[in-house]
Design a protein around this motif. Sequence first.
Motif, PDB file in Angstrom:
ATOM      1  N   CYS A   1       0.864  -1.172   0.000  1.00 12.18           N
ATOM      2  CA  CYS A   1       0.000   0.000   0.000  1.00 12.18           C
ATOM      3  C   CYS A   1       0.903   1.226   0.000  1.00 12.18           C
ATOM      4  O   CYS A   1       1.706   1.401   0.917  1.00 12.18           O
ATOM      5  N   LEU A   2       0.811   2.018  -1.050  1.00 11.13           N
ATOM      6  CA  LEU A   2       1.667   3.198  -1.198  1.00 11.13           C
ATOM      7  C   LEU A   2       0.827   4.450  -1.380  1.00 11.13           C
ATOM      8  O   LEU A   2       0.080   4.575  -2.347  1.00 11.13           O
ATOM      9  N   ALA A   3       0.975   5.378  -0.446  1.00  8.30           N
ATOM     10  CA  ALA A   3       0.362   6.695  -0.590  1.00  8.30           C
ATOM     11  C   ALA A   3       1.169   7.480  -1.626  1.00  8.30           C
ATOM     12  O   ALA A   3       2.310   7.112  -1.935  1.00  8.30           O
ATOM     13  N   PRO A   4       0.617   8.547  -2.176  1.00  7.02           N
ATOM     14  CA  PRO A   4       1.370   9.345  -3.143  1.00  7.02           C
ATOM     15  C   PRO A   4       2.734   9.759  -2.577  1.00  7.02           C
ATOM     16  O   PRO A   4       2.838  10.193  -1.433  1.00  7.02           O
TER      17      PRO A   4
ATOM     18  N   LYS B   1      -3.109   4.277 -14.103  1.00 10.89           N
ATOM     19  CA  LYS B   1      -4.041   4.724 -13.063  1.00 10.89           C
ATOM     20  C   LYS B   1      -3.369   5.505 -11.934  1.00 10.89           C
ATOM     21  O   LYS B   1      -3.962   6.419 -11.369  1.00 10.89           O
ATOM     22  N   TYR B   2      -2.127   5.108 -11.574  1.00 12.68           N
ATOM     23  CA  TYR B   2      -1.497   5.677 -10.373  1.00 12.68           C
ATOM     24  C   TYR B   2      -0.142   6.332 -10.630  1.00 12.68           C
ATOM     25  O   TYR B   2       0.470   6.820  -9.692  1.00 12.68           O
TER      26      TYR B   2
ATOM     27  N   SER C   1       1.751   9.429  -7.988  1.00 17.88           N
ATOM     28  CA  SER C   1       0.452  10.021  -8.290  1.00 17.88           C
ATOM     29  C   SER C   1       0.448  11.520  -8.016  1.00 17.88           C
ATOM     30  O   SER C   1       0.891  11.972  -6.974  1.00 17.88           O
ATOM     31  N   ASN C   2      -0.043  12.268  -8.978  1.00 15.49           N
ATOM     32  CA  ASN C   2      -0.235  13.705  -8.762  1.00 15.49           C
ATOM     33  C   ASN C   2      -1.726  14.001  -8.590  1.00 15.49           C
ATOM     34  O   ASN C   2      -2.151  15.136  -8.650  1.00 15.49           O
ATOM     35  N   GLU C   3      -2.503  12.937  -8.387  1.00 18.32           N
ATOM     36  CA  GLU C   3      -3.943  13.061  -8.186  1.00 18.32           C
ATOM     37  C   GLU C   3      -4.351  12.620  -6.783  1.00 18.32           C
ATOM     38  O   GLU C   3      -5.530  12.444  -6.493  1.00 18.32           O
ATOM     39  N   GLY C   4      -3.371  12.406  -5.894  1.00 11.71           N
ATOM     40  CA  GLY C   4      -3.658  12.029  -4.528  1.00 11.71           C
ATOM     41  C   GLY C   4      -4.167  10.603  -4.350  1.00 11.71           C
ATOM     42  O   GLY C   4      -4.808  10.294  -3.355  1.00 11.71           O
ATOM     43  N   LYS C   5      -3.889   9.717  -5.305  1.00 12.17           N
ATOM     44  CA  LYS C   5      -4.392   8.346  -5.247  1.00 12.17           C
ATOM     45  C   LYS C   5      -3.411   7.421  -4.517  1.00 12.17           C
ATOM     46  O   LYS C   5      -2.225   7.410  -4.833  1.00 12.17           O
TER      47      LYS C   5
END
Length: 170
Positions: free
Chosen positions: A59-62, A93-94, A126-130
């Motif tokens: 699980c990787l946050a931005p 997607k990410y 991710s530059n969309e906060g995903k």
Amino acid sequence: MDNFKRIARFEIVSFDQFKNSFEDKNDDEIKKIYESLSIPKRATKGSAGYDFYAPFDICLAPGQTIKIPTGIRVYMEENYVLKLYPRSGLGFKYRLQLNNTVGIIDSDYYYSDNEGHIFAKITNDSNEGKTVTITKGTGFMQGIFVEYGITFDDDTTSVRNGGFGSTSKK
């Protein structure tokens, strides 16, 4: 019968080599991960890439990065290289990225002291906060075998013994 040239074989590294990749898990946890490792496979007969499967949940946050011991090594004939890329869907997607952009596994890496153990270092760019979640056993990276040539005046005789950066040492 297919008309593909068969030039490589994936294998699982020894338990001792795999175990050396972990600092935060005990032997029982590592053994459970090790026993569930899967050899990379193509999803369809038309696929160029061999899917590498996550050995544990990721699980990787931005902006987060993780180094993944795949537990996999590959024997391949000379004049071939295995090029590693993120799975297309994860990249799309990410913006999941391999930190070295494209992983290059040379044929002589198989003979290294670390048994040619393939690692992946990935970042959720991710530059969309995903946040990206990859479930254990899910394909996260793909490898494509490519034949290559050398220059007419190449006279290299050096032999590899190491991993990252070992071929650029003089």
